[in-house]
Design an enzyme around this catalytic site. Structure first.
Site, short mmCIF file in Angstrom:
data_model
loop_
_atom_site.label_atom_id
_atom_site.label_comp_id
_atom_site.label_asym_id
_atom_site.label_seq_id
_atom_site.Cartn_x
_atom_site.Cartn_y
_atom_site.Cartn_z
N GLY A 21 40.47 -97.06 118.84
CA GLY A 21 39.99 -96.75 117.25
C GLY A 21 40.55 -95.51 117.09
N GLY A 22 39.96 -94.71 116.00
CA GLY A 22 39.97 -93.17 115.63
C GLY A 22 39.17 -92.80 116.40
N MET A 23 38.31 -92.95 116.70
CA MET A 23 36.47 -92.73 117.59
C MET A 23 35.87 -92.60 118.80
SD MET A 23 32.68 -91.86 115.51
CE MET A 23 32.96 -93.15 115.41
N ALA A 24 36.84 -93.92 119.03
CA ALA A 24 36.15 -94.65 120.08
C ALA A 24 37.08 -95.69 120.37
CB ALA A 24 34.59 -95.89 119.76
N ASP A 144 33.31 -98.87 104.35
CA ASP A 144 34.61 -98.97 105.39
C ASP A 144 35.52 -100.92 105.00
OD1 ASP A 144 37.22 -97.56 106.13
OD2 ASP A 144 36.00 -97.11 107.67
#
Length: 690
Positions: A21-24, A144
C-alpha cells in the site's frame, strides 16, 4: 516458510509479500508460539524515518486492537523491528500482526467497471455497516471506507480493514494533515472531509453510500481528472441516482443511496443501524424509513390505504368495500355489527349474542385473513395506479422530459434566471470563487447544458463570487508532484517550473521555494511558480584560501573534503595550492580534494661566497638559516667578503641550520724590522739613510 525466514519479536516468521500500500507492505507470516498463519503489516523502510508516518502506523494498531468483531480484521500484536540504515544508524521499523484473511477485496470484484448483483451489493454493504456500527459504538470513526479496504472471504463473510487514518470520535475533528492535504481517498470522501471539517459517524456512512453506489453501478458516484476535481464534486454536486447507470436498481434502493449521499450530514442516516434497517427493508419488499423522502411518503400512504381496505374486508361486506360516491370519493361501508346488531367483544352487549361452535369460528377466522390479504393487495395496486396518474397529470401528460437545459455559462445570474423563467424552470443559486469567470456570472449548471427536464424542475446555478483569496502553502522540501497537489488543493494553479536551483540543503527534485512565497495571500486560482533543486551547487575557486576557510566553505555547500599536504616554498604553509574538481557545478554530497602547502623539510643553501658579510648574512637569514662568522687573511678576497661557507652553496639542509661564513681580513701584513739592534752595519745604514 523457509529456514532462513526473518523473525520479528522472537516469534513471527516473515514470509512472502502479499500486498503493498501507500504506507506499508503486508507479508504472510507464521506465529511460531501459537502455531497459526498471520498477516504482518510492516511500515515501508523509506517512510520509517518520518515520525508522522510512524505515528499514523502506531495509531492504526491502537485503533484496531480494541475492536473485536467478526466483520473487522483482528489485530493480534504490534512491535518494532530494529535495523541499521545504510549509514549505520539504528532505526525502528514498526509492524502490526493481524488476522490472515483468505479471499479478495471488493476492489477486485469491481475491476473493469463491472457492477455486482443487487443482492450481493446489499449483502456486502450490510457487512460493512455492521462493522461500522460496532466501531462507532466503540467511539471510533474509520474515515477511509473504500472497496480496497473491504475483504470478502471464500464463505462470503465481509471483513473491514485498514484503520490507518481512523480517529476517536473525541478528536475526529483533526481531519487535515500538516500540509493541509485531505486524508482519505477522493472517490469516497464525505463533503465534510473534502472541506477539512470535523468528521463523525455520518461521514463513514457517506463513504459506505459511495461503496454501495459503486457496487450497484460499477463506478463511483463522482469521477474526474484529478482527486481535487472529484473532491469538488463531493462538496458541490448532487450525487446521481444509481438507476441512471444501472436500470435494474429499484427506486427504493435509489432513495436509500440518495439519503446516504446527502451533502448535509443532518439529513443522512444518523447511525449505521438506520442505514442497515432500510437496506433490509428494501430487500424484504418493505418500506424504507420516512426520512428518505418521497418513497417513504408514498409507502406511508400505501399503508394507510391498505389498512382502510382491510377494515372493509373485515366488515364482511365485500361488494360494498371502497364503493365510489358520485364525486369519486371512496366511502367506507358500515361494519357488519352496525348492520346486524351483533357487537364485537370490545363492545358491551345489549342483548343475547348467538355463539358459533369452535370449528365454524376457526373457518371464519381463516376466511377473514384471506380477505384482508386480498383487499390489501388490491388497495395497494389501486393507490400506486392513482399516484402514477397524478404524476403523469402533473407532468402535463408527457412520459418523457421535454425541456433542454440551455447554455448559461458566462451569463450574468439575472439573465440566466430570466431565461430559466421563460422555460418554466425553477433555479437555485450557489456561489463559488473563480478567477476565470467574472463576479456575478454563471460558472456551471446542474444539470448541465443539454440535460432534459420537466416543467417546474430546478436548475442549480453556480455563480462566481470573484477570485476570492488563497494562502500559498509551504511546499519547501516536497517533491514536484507533492507540491503540485498541495497547491491545487488550495485552489491555486501551477505557473512555471524551474528545475535549475542550486541548494545545498535539498536533494534533486525537491522544492526550494515558490513565487509568491509561502504564506502569501493571493487571488484564488492564481498561478504559483515552483523553483526546484537540481541537486548541484556552485563550487568556488579555493586556491589561496587557508585550509580552515576552505573546509568551512565546502561544509556549507554540503560537500565532503579530502586534504593532502604538499611541501613547497612557493606558498605560505596552510594555504590551498590546488583543488579537484576545479571551480564549477558539482553534485551535493560529492567530495572535493584540496592540496595544502606545507613547509619543506629541507632547503637549499644559497651560495654567498664572494658576497659582502652584510649581504651574505641577509641572504641566508631570508632563506631560513642561522649565520655564524669567522675571519681569516686572504690575499685574493677583499676584506669583509666571504671567503667560504659551511655547508657550501647548493647543499640541502634542514631549515634553521647554522651556516658558518669565513670572512676575509685582507692580505696578511709584512712584519716591521726592529730598529733597536746593535749591528754596526745596520746602524750605519740606518744612519746613512737618515
Amino acid at each position: 516458510m523457509n529456514d532462513e525466514a526473518k523473525i520479528l519479536g522472537g516469534r513471527y516468521e516473515v514470509g512472502d509479500l502479499i500486498g503493498r500500500g501507500g504506507m506499508a507492505e503486508v507479508h504472510i507470516g507464521y506465529d511460531t508460539r501459537l502455531g497459526r498463519t498471520v498477516a504482518i503489516k510492516i511500515l515501508r523502510a523509506d517512510l520509517a524515518r518520518d515520525p508522522a508516518f510512524q505515528t499514523r502506523f502506531r495509531r492504526e494498531a491502537q485503533s484496531a486492537a480494541g475492536l473485536n468483531h467478526p466483520s473487522i480484521v483482528a489485530v493480534y500484536d504490534t512491535g518494532e523491528d530494529h535495523v541499521q540504515t545504510e549509514t549505520g544508524q539504528p532505526q525502528a521499523v514498526p509492524y502490526i500482526v493481524m488476522e490472515y484473511v483468505e479471499g479478495h477485496t471488493v476492489r477486485d470484484i469491481l475491476q473493469g467497471d463491472v457492477a455486482a448483483p443487487i443482492d450481493e451489493a446489499v449483502e456486502i454493504t450490510s457487512g460493512v455497516l455492521t462493522a461500522l456500527d460496532y466501531a462507532h459504538h466503540a467511539g471510533l470513526v474509520h474515515r477511509d471506507i473504500k472497496p480496497a479496504n473491504v475483504m470478502l472471504t471464500p464463505t462470503g463473510a465481509v471483513k473491514v480493514m485498514d484503520f490507518g487514518i481512523a480517529r476517536a470520535l473525541a478528536d475526529a475533528g483533526q481531519t487535515m494533515t500538516q500540509t493541509s492535504a485531505v486524508v482519505g481517498t477522493a472517490q469516497y470522501l464525505s463533503p465534510e472531509q473534502a472541506r477539512g471539517e470535523n468528521v463523525d459517524a455520518r461521514s463513514d456512512l457517506y463513504s459506505a453510500g459511495c461503496l454501495l453506489f459503486e457496487l450497484l453501478t460499477g463506478r463511483p458516484p463522482f469521477v474526474g481528472d484529478s482527486p481535487v476535481s472529484v473532491a469538488y464534486q463531493h462538496v458541490r454536486e448532487e450525487a446521481p441516482r444509481p438507476s441512471q447507470f444501472a436500470s435494474d436498481v429499484p427506486p427504493a434502493l435509489d432513495q436509500v443511496v440518495g439519503r446516504a449521499l446527502t451533502k448535509n450530514r443532518d439529513e443522512r442516516y444518523s447511525t449505521a443501524q438506520e442505514f442497515l434497517a432500510d437496506l433490509r427493508a428494501v430487500m424484504g419488499g418493505g418500506a424504507v424509513s420516512p426520512a428518505t423522502g418521497a418513497i417513504a411518503v408514498g409507502s406511508a400512504a400505501l399503508g394507510a390505504g391498505a389498512a382502510g381496505v382491510a377494515a372493509a374486508a373485515m366488515s364482511g361486506d365485500e361488494t360494498e368495500a371502497l364503493a365510489p360516491t358520485a364525486d369519486g370519493t371512496q366511502v367506507m361501508p358500515a361494519s357488519s355489527w352496525e348492520q346486524s346488531g351483533v357487537l364485537p367483544a370490545s363492545v358491551p352487549p345489549t342483548g343475547e349474542v348467538a355463539v358459533q361452535d369452535e370449528e365454524e369460528l376457526v373457518t371464519d377466522e381463516a376466511e377473514r385473513k384471506r380477505k384482508i390479504i386480498l383487499w390489501s393487495s388490491l388497495g395497494g395496486a389501486a393507490l400506486i395506479a392513482l399516484l402514477l396518474i397524478i404524476f403523469l397529470l402533473t407532468r402535463g401528460g408527457d412520459a418523457e422530459p421535454d425541456i433542454a437545459v440551455p447554455n448559461l455559462v458566462g451569463m450574468t445570474v439575472e439573465d440566466a434566471q430570466a431565461e430559466l423563467d421563460d422555460l418554466l424552470l425553477e433555479n437555485t443559486v450557489t456561489e463559488a470563487a473563480s478567477s476565470d469567470v467574472a463576479e456575478g456570472s454563471v460558472i456551471s449548471t446542474t444539470p448541465a447544458e443539454g440535460e432534459m427536464l420537466y416543467e417546474g424542475d430546478s436548475v442549480e446555478l453556480v455563480v462566481s463570487s470573484g477570485p476570492g483569496t488563497a494562502t500559498v502553502p509551504d511546499v519547501t522540501g516536497m517533491t514536484e508532484d507533492e507540491a503540485v497537489a498541495a497547491l491545487q488543493a488550495e485552489g491555486l494553479g501551477i505557473g512555471t517550473i524551474d528545475n535549475t536551483v542550486h541548494d545545498a540543503d535539498l536533494a534533486a527534485g525537491e522544492v526550494a521555494r515558490t513565487d509568491p512565497a509561502a504564506d502569501s495571500e493571493v487571488d484564488a486560482g492564481s498561478d504559483v511558480d515552483l523553483y526546484i533543486a537540481d541537486g548541484r551547487v556552485q563550487l568556488p575557486d579555493l586556491t589561496g584560501d587557508t585550509e580552515e576557510a576552505a573546509r568551512s566553505n565546502l561544509n556549507a555547500l554540503g560537500l565532503s573534503v579530502d586534504v593532502s599536504e604538499v611541501e613547497t616554498d612557493e606558498a605560505d604553509p596552510g594555504t590551498v595550492i590546488s583543488q579537484d574538481p576545479t571551480a564549477g557545478l558539482v553534485d551535493v554530497g560529492s567530495t572535493v580534494s584540496i592540496e595544502v602547502a606545507a613547509e619543506p623539510s629541507t632547503r637549499e643553501v644559497p651560495d654567498v661566497t664572494g658576497s659582502s658579510q652584510i649581504q651574505a648574512t641577509s641572504t641566508l637569514q631570508n632563506a631560513g638559516f642561522d649565520v655564524s662568522v669567522t675571519e681569516a687573511y686572504d690575499d685574493s678576497v677583499a676584506s669583509g667578503s666571504v671567503i667560504s661557507q659551511n655547508p657550501s652553496g647548493g647543499t640541502q639542509v634542514a631549515p634553521g641550520t647554522t651556516i658558518v661564513l669565513t670572512i676575509s681580513k685582507g692580505p696578511e701584513p709584512v712584519p716591521t724590522p726592529d730598529v733597536t739592534t746593535s749591528d754596526p752595519v745596520a746602524t750605519a745604514t740606518a744612519t746613512a739613510g737618515g
